[in-house]
Design a protein around this motif. Structure first.
Motif, short mmCIF file in Angstrom:
data_model
loop_
_atom_site.label_atom_id
_atom_site.label_comp_id
_atom_site.label_asym_id
_atom_site.label_seq_id
_atom_site.Cartn_x
_atom_site.Cartn_y
_atom_site.Cartn_z
N ASP A 163 -22.72 22.41 -49.36
CA ASP A 163 -21.69 23.17 -48.68
C ASP A 163 -22.27 24.01 -47.56
OD1 ASP A 163 -19.78 22.12 -50.39
OD2 ASP A 163 -19.90 23.81 -51.78
N VAL A 164 -23.42 24.63 -47.80
CA VAL A 164 -24.07 25.45 -46.78
C VAL A 164 -24.50 24.57 -45.61
CG1 VAL A 164 -26.11 26.87 -46.27
CG2 VAL A 164 -24.80 27.25 -48.38
N PHE A 165 -25.06 23.41 -45.91
CA PHE A 165 -25.49 22.50 -44.85
C PHE A 165 -24.28 22.03 -44.04
CE2 PHE A 165 -26.80 18.28 -43.24
CZ PHE A 165 -27.86 18.69 -42.45
N ARG A 166 -23.19 21.71 -44.72
CA ARG A 166 -21.96 21.29 -44.05
C ARG A 166 -21.46 22.39 -43.11
NH1 ARG A 166 -18.82 20.60 -48.31
NH2 ARG A 166 -19.44 18.44 -48.58
N LEU A 167 -21.49 23.62 -43.59
CA LEU A 167 -21.05 24.76 -42.78
C LEU A 167 -21.94 24.92 -41.55
CD1 LEU A 167 -19.32 27.28 -42.30
CD2 LEU A 167 -20.90 28.52 -43.78
N GLN A 168 -23.24 24.81 -41.74
CA GLN A 168 -24.16 24.96 -40.62
C GLN A 168 -23.93 23.88 -39.57
OE1 GLN A 168 -28.33 24.75 -41.58
NE2 GLN A 168 -28.91 25.77 -39.69
N LYS A 169 -23.74 22.64 -39.99
CA LYS A 169 -23.47 21.54 -39.06
C LYS A 169 -22.17 21.77 -38.31
CE LYS A 169 -25.12 17.47 -38.36
NZ LYS A 169 -26.24 16.92 -37.72
N THR A 170 -21.13 22.19 -39.03
CA THR A 170 -19.83 22.44 -38.41
C THR A 170 -19.93 23.58 -37.41
OG1 THR A 170 -18.71 21.66 -40.40
CG2 THR A 170 -17.42 23.01 -38.89
N LEU A 171 -20.64 24.62 -37.79
CA LEU A 171 -20.82 25.76 -36.90
C LEU A 171 -21.59 25.37 -35.64
CD1 LEU A 171 -20.41 28.76 -36.38
CD2 LEU A 171 -22.47 29.20 -37.71
N ASN A 172 -22.63 24.56 -35.80
CA ASN A 172 -23.39 24.10 -34.63
C ASN A 172 -22.50 23.30 -33.68
OD1 ASN A 172 -25.72 25.32 -35.51
ND2 ASN A 172 -26.64 23.45 -36.30
N LYS A 173 -21.64 22.44 -34.22
CA LYS A 173 -20.72 21.66 -33.38
C LYS A 173 -19.74 22.59 -32.67
CE LYS A 173 -20.96 17.37 -35.97
NZ LYS A 173 -20.25 16.39 -36.80
N PHE A 174 -19.27 23.61 -33.38
CA PHE A 174 -18.35 24.58 -32.78
C PHE A 174 -19.03 25.32 -31.63
CE2 PHE A 174 -16.93 29.03 -32.63
CZ PHE A 174 -15.62 28.84 -32.21
N ILE A 175 -20.24 25.78 -31.85
CA ILE A 175 -20.97 26.51 -30.81
C ILE A 175 -21.27 25.59 -29.63
CG2 ILE A 175 -23.11 27.74 -30.26
CD1 ILE A 175 -23.07 28.72 -33.22
N ASP A 176 -21.65 24.33 -29.93
CA ASP A 176 -21.89 23.36 -28.86
C ASP A 176 -20.66 23.20 -27.97
OD1 ASP A 176 -24.44 22.90 -29.76
OD2 ASP A 176 -24.02 20.90 -30.57
N SER A 177 -19.48 23.11 -28.60
CA SER A 177 -18.26 22.93 -27.82
C SER A 177 -17.88 24.20 -27.07
CB SER A 177 -17.11 22.46 -28.71
OG SER A 177 -16.72 23.48 -29.60
N ALA A 178 -18.24 25.36 -27.60
CA ALA A 178 -17.88 26.62 -26.96
C ALA A 178 -18.81 26.98 -25.81
CB ALA A 178 -17.86 27.75 -27.99
N ILE A 179 -20.12 26.83 -26.02
CA ILE A 179 -21.07 27.26 -24.98
C ILE A 179 -22.03 26.16 -24.56
CG2 ILE A 179 -20.94 29.69 -25.59
CD1 ILE A 179 -23.58 29.42 -27.04
N LYS A 184 -35.50 28.32 -36.85
CA LYS A 184 -35.22 29.61 -37.48
C LYS A 184 -34.28 30.44 -36.60
CE LYS A 184 -37.12 33.67 -39.48
NZ LYS A 184 -37.91 34.30 -40.36
N ALA A 185 -34.52 30.45 -35.31
CA ALA A 185 -33.65 31.19 -34.40
C ALA A 185 -32.25 30.61 -34.39
CB ALA A 185 -34.23 31.19 -32.98
N THR A 186 -32.14 29.29 -34.45
CA THR A 186 -30.83 28.63 -34.52
C THR A 186 -30.09 29.06 -35.76
OG1 THR A 186 -31.66 26.73 -33.30
CG2 THR A 186 -29.66 26.39 -34.59
N GLN A 187 -30.78 29.07 -36.89
CA GLN A 187 -30.16 29.47 -38.15
C GLN A 187 -29.73 30.94 -38.08
OE1 GLN A 187 -32.61 29.03 -41.59
NE2 GLN A 187 -30.93 29.32 -42.99
#
Length: 123
Positions: A81-97, A108-111
């Protein structure tokens, strides 16, 4: 780790060193491979989501994506679940910025950035 290597090699039908969607999907249809997935706590219903989590967006899963992703999901369902959340969040951030924010960052900085975004959203 040897178990994951055997699993990957059994799925890589064309010997390319990467897994296409078709190769990945077929592994859940074959009884022997499905048993191996079951030992890792994955069911056929997880197939598409798992492929999308492991894939970096190019439509194929490289060995490093496979081993890194599955080893990060190893353990109780909470880790998945944590990994899924991190992947989803990365995709969200990619689309936003845009994805350029990750290229200059260390893992580590990404996390840490992902966690700060989650904390900001929750506050």
């Amino acid at each position: 780790m040897e178990h994951l290597n055997t699993l990957f090699n059994g799925m890589d039908r064309d010997g390319s060193g990467t897994l296409s969607w078709d190769e990945f999907k077929e592994s859940f249809a074959e009884e022997q491979m499905r048993k191996r997935w079951h030992l890792l706590d994955f069911q056929p219903d997880d197939c598409k989501e798992l492929f999308n989590l492991l894939d970096d967006g190019d439509g194929e899963i490289e060995t490093s994506e496979f081993f890194d992703g599955l080893s990060r999901m190893k353990g109780v369902a909470q880790a998945k679940d944590v990994f899924r959340l991190q992947k989803t969040l990365n995709k969200f951030i990619d689309s936003a910025i845009g994805p350029q924010w990750r290229s200059a960052s260390t893992p580590k900085a990404t996390q840490e950035f992902s966690v700060s975004v989650v904390e900001t959203v929750h506050s």
